[in-house]
Design a protein around this motif. Sequence first.
Motif, PDB file in Angstrom:
ATOM      1  N   GLU A  84      -5.169   0.613  -9.947  1.00  0.00           N
ATOM      2  CA  GLU A  84      -5.315   1.852 -10.433  1.00  0.00           C
ATOM      3  C   GLU A  84      -3.797   2.393 -10.083  1.00  0.00           C
ATOM      4  O   GLU A  84      -3.159   3.228 -10.956  1.00  0.00           O
ATOM      5  CB  GLU A  84      -6.393   2.762  -9.732  1.00  0.00           C
ATOM      6  CG  GLU A  84      -7.651   2.405 -10.281  1.00  0.00           C
ATOM      7  CD  GLU A  84      -8.941   3.252  -9.533  1.00  0.00           C
ATOM      8  OE1 GLU A  84      -8.544   3.773  -8.568  1.00  0.00           O
ATOM      9  OE2 GLU A  84      -9.856   3.175 -10.198  1.00  0.00           O
ATOM     10  N   ARG A  85      -3.340   2.256  -8.976  1.00  0.00           N
ATOM     11  CA  ARG A  85      -2.173   2.734  -8.337  1.00  0.00           C
ATOM     12  C   ARG A  85      -0.854   2.146  -9.276  1.00  0.00           C
ATOM     13  O   ARG A  85      -0.009   2.883  -9.536  1.00  0.00           O
ATOM     14  CB  ARG A  85      -2.007   2.420  -7.028  1.00  0.00           C
ATOM     15  CG  ARG A  85      -2.576   3.264  -6.081  1.00  0.00           C
ATOM     16  CD  ARG A  85      -2.107   3.112  -4.655  1.00  0.00           C
ATOM     17  NE  ARG A  85      -2.685   4.055  -3.621  1.00  0.00           N
ATOM     18  CZ  ARG A  85      -2.384   4.232  -2.501  1.00  0.00           C
ATOM     19  NH1 ARG A  85      -1.405   3.382  -1.904  1.00  0.00           N
ATOM     20  NH2 ARG A  85      -2.875   4.981  -1.789  1.00  0.00           N
ATOM     21  N   THR A 133       2.450   4.295  -1.931  1.00  0.00           N
ATOM     22  CA  THR A 133       2.001   5.441  -2.910  1.00  0.00           C
ATOM     23  C   THR A 133       2.933   5.251  -4.248  1.00  0.00           C
ATOM     24  O   THR A 133       4.148   5.265  -4.138  1.00  0.00           O
ATOM     25  CB  THR A 133       1.740   6.808  -2.706  1.00  0.00           C
ATOM     26  OG1 THR A 133       3.140   7.614  -2.311  1.00  0.00           O
ATOM     27  CG2 THR A 133       1.165   6.869  -1.220  1.00  0.00           C
ATOM     28  N   ASP A 145       0.786  -1.223  -0.060  1.00  0.00           N
ATOM     29  CA  ASP A 145       0.022   0.080  -0.065  1.00  0.00           C
ATOM     30  C   ASP A 145       0.957   1.264  -0.052  1.00  0.00           C
ATOM     31  O   ASP A 145       0.569   2.253   0.613  1.00  0.00           O
ATOM     32  CB  ASP A 145      -1.095  -0.049   1.245  1.00  0.00           C
ATOM     33  CG  ASP A 145      -2.110   0.885   0.804  1.00  0.00           C
ATOM     34  OD1 ASP A 145      -2.539   1.006  -0.213  1.00  0.00           O
ATOM     35  OD2 ASP A 145      -2.875   1.511   1.759  1.00  0.00           O
ATOM     36  N   SER A 175      -6.673  -5.354  -5.667  1.00  0.00           N
ATOM     37  CA  SER A 175      -8.024  -4.632  -5.498  1.00  0.00           C
ATOM     38  C   SER A 175      -7.883  -3.410  -6.782  1.00  0.00           C
ATOM     39  O   SER A 175      -7.089  -3.190  -7.182  1.00  0.00           O
ATOM     40  CB  SER A 175      -8.030  -3.924  -4.354  1.00  0.00           C
ATOM     41  OG  SER A 175      -6.943  -2.905  -4.247  1.00  0.00           O
ATOM     42  N   LYS A 176      -9.183  -2.935  -7.055  1.00  0.00           N
ATOM     43  CA  LYS A 176      -9.389  -1.823  -8.094  1.00  0.00           C
ATOM     44  C   LYS A 176      -8.253  -0.824  -7.654  1.00  0.00           C
ATOM     45  O   LYS A 176      -7.768  -0.200  -8.459  1.00  0.00           O
ATOM     46  CB  LYS A 176     -10.658  -1.412  -7.996  1.00  0.00           C
ATOM     47  CG  LYS A 176     -11.136  -0.234  -9.056  1.00  0.00           C
ATOM     48  CD  LYS A 176     -12.639   0.083  -9.304  1.00  0.00           C
ATOM     49  CE  LYS A 176     -12.721   0.986 -10.103  1.00  0.00           C
ATOM     50  NZ  LYS A 176     -13.994   1.456 -10.346  1.00  0.00           N
ATOM     51  N   ARG A 177      -8.428  -0.491  -6.428  1.00  0.00           N
ATOM     52  CA  ARG A 177      -7.628   0.704  -6.206  1.00  0.00           C
ATOM     53  C   ARG A 177      -6.115   0.451  -6.368  1.00  0.00           C
ATOM     54  O   ARG A 177      -5.331   1.302  -6.982  1.00  0.00           O
ATOM     55  CB  ARG A 177      -7.764   0.900  -4.537  1.00  0.00           C
ATOM     56  CG  ARG A 177      -6.635   2.048  -3.949  1.00  0.00           C
ATOM     57  CD  ARG A 177      -7.371   2.217  -2.402  1.00  0.00           C
ATOM     58  NE  ARG A 177      -6.236   3.374  -1.623  1.00  0.00           N
ATOM     59  CZ  ARG A 177      -5.281   2.985  -0.943  1.00  0.00           C
ATOM     60  NH1 ARG A 177      -5.027   1.759  -0.929  1.00  0.00           N
ATOM     61  NH2 ARG A 177      -4.671   3.861  -0.534  1.00  0.00           N
ATOM     62  N   ASN A 178      -5.539  -0.845  -5.928  1.00  0.00           N
ATOM     63  CA  ASN A 178      -4.212  -1.140  -6.492  1.00  0.00           C
ATOM     64  C   ASN A 178      -3.798  -1.172  -7.871  1.00  0.00           C
ATOM     65  O   ASN A 178      -2.737  -0.970  -8.317  1.00  0.00           O
ATOM     66  CB  ASN A 178      -3.829  -2.595  -5.703  1.00  0.00           C
ATOM     67  CG  ASN A 178      -3.415  -2.339  -4.339  1.00  0.00           C
ATOM     68  OD1 ASN A 178      -2.933  -1.300  -3.851  1.00  0.00           O
ATOM     69  ND2 ASN A 178      -3.009  -3.269  -3.458  1.00  0.00           N
ATOM     70  N   GLU A 219      -0.947   4.013 -12.408  1.00  0.00           N
ATOM     71  CA  GLU A 219      -0.226   5.299 -12.111  1.00  0.00           C
ATOM     72  C   GLU A 219       1.195   5.307 -12.276  1.00  0.00           C
ATOM     73  O   GLU A 219       2.029   5.981 -12.499  1.00  0.00           O
ATOM     74  CB  GLU A 219      -0.856   5.971 -10.839  1.00  0.00           C
ATOM     75  CG  GLU A 219      -0.334   7.273 -10.707  1.00  0.00           C
ATOM     76  CD  GLU A 219      -1.047   8.016  -9.056  1.00  0.00           C
ATOM     77  OE1 GLU A 219      -0.375   9.055  -8.730  1.00  0.00           O
ATOM     78  OE2 GLU A 219      -1.760   7.213  -8.749  1.00  0.00           O
TER      79      GLU A 219
END
Length: 213
Positions: A134-135, A95, A93, A129-132, A138
């Motif tokens: 996306e990261r 950034t 997790d 996860s969807k968040r990861n 990025e």
Amino acid sequence: MTTKNLHILCFGASITAGYSSYGAHYYPYASRLAARLADGLPTTKFGVDVDGAPGDTVLHGQYMNRMTAALCRAKVPYDWVIVQAGGNDLGWDRTPTDILEAIKKVWDLALGKGAKVLALTVTEHAEASKRNLERMRELNEMILGHEQSGFFVADVGKAIPYTGMPEQEKKRIWSDGLHLTKAGYELMGDVIADEIIRVAETLPSVLQGRMKL
């Protein structure tokens, strides 16, 4: 015809090591890379080393120490250092911005020794996860957007997707949703070789050896 000699280091974590079948087998992409380069650049002799540490991270891990040690113990200075980093950090997790800043320091170690750097983008994780995801995208965009003398990128993340790959092909390429099969690592070696050959044909000076400092 003069034969050139180039020394390459493949550096990263479990994917660089070729981890497959939950650790039962290892198939480093370096083997395929060396074969492809020998075919594609026949007047160049390649020495390829592998330094892959499963589970290692750039932030709070041993990437910097390992890179320093690898560069110091090399009997022949490296002309190319291929680096994949950041995937495990995303799992913790971290950034994308923090990860990239840490990766830049690793790149700079190699560049500072006169090597050229080929950065690899991060490949997918089936259970991310969807968040990861996306990261990850990025971070990969940041890696692709980085510009520096002697710095190049191979977008293995795009070339070897998990999402959207047909199921039959997925079974052939992916071992556990994070690591690859032998066929998958061979594909990765092909993608990396294609980029090095492309750079060599576009900028022949990269085959003249190490960068001048």
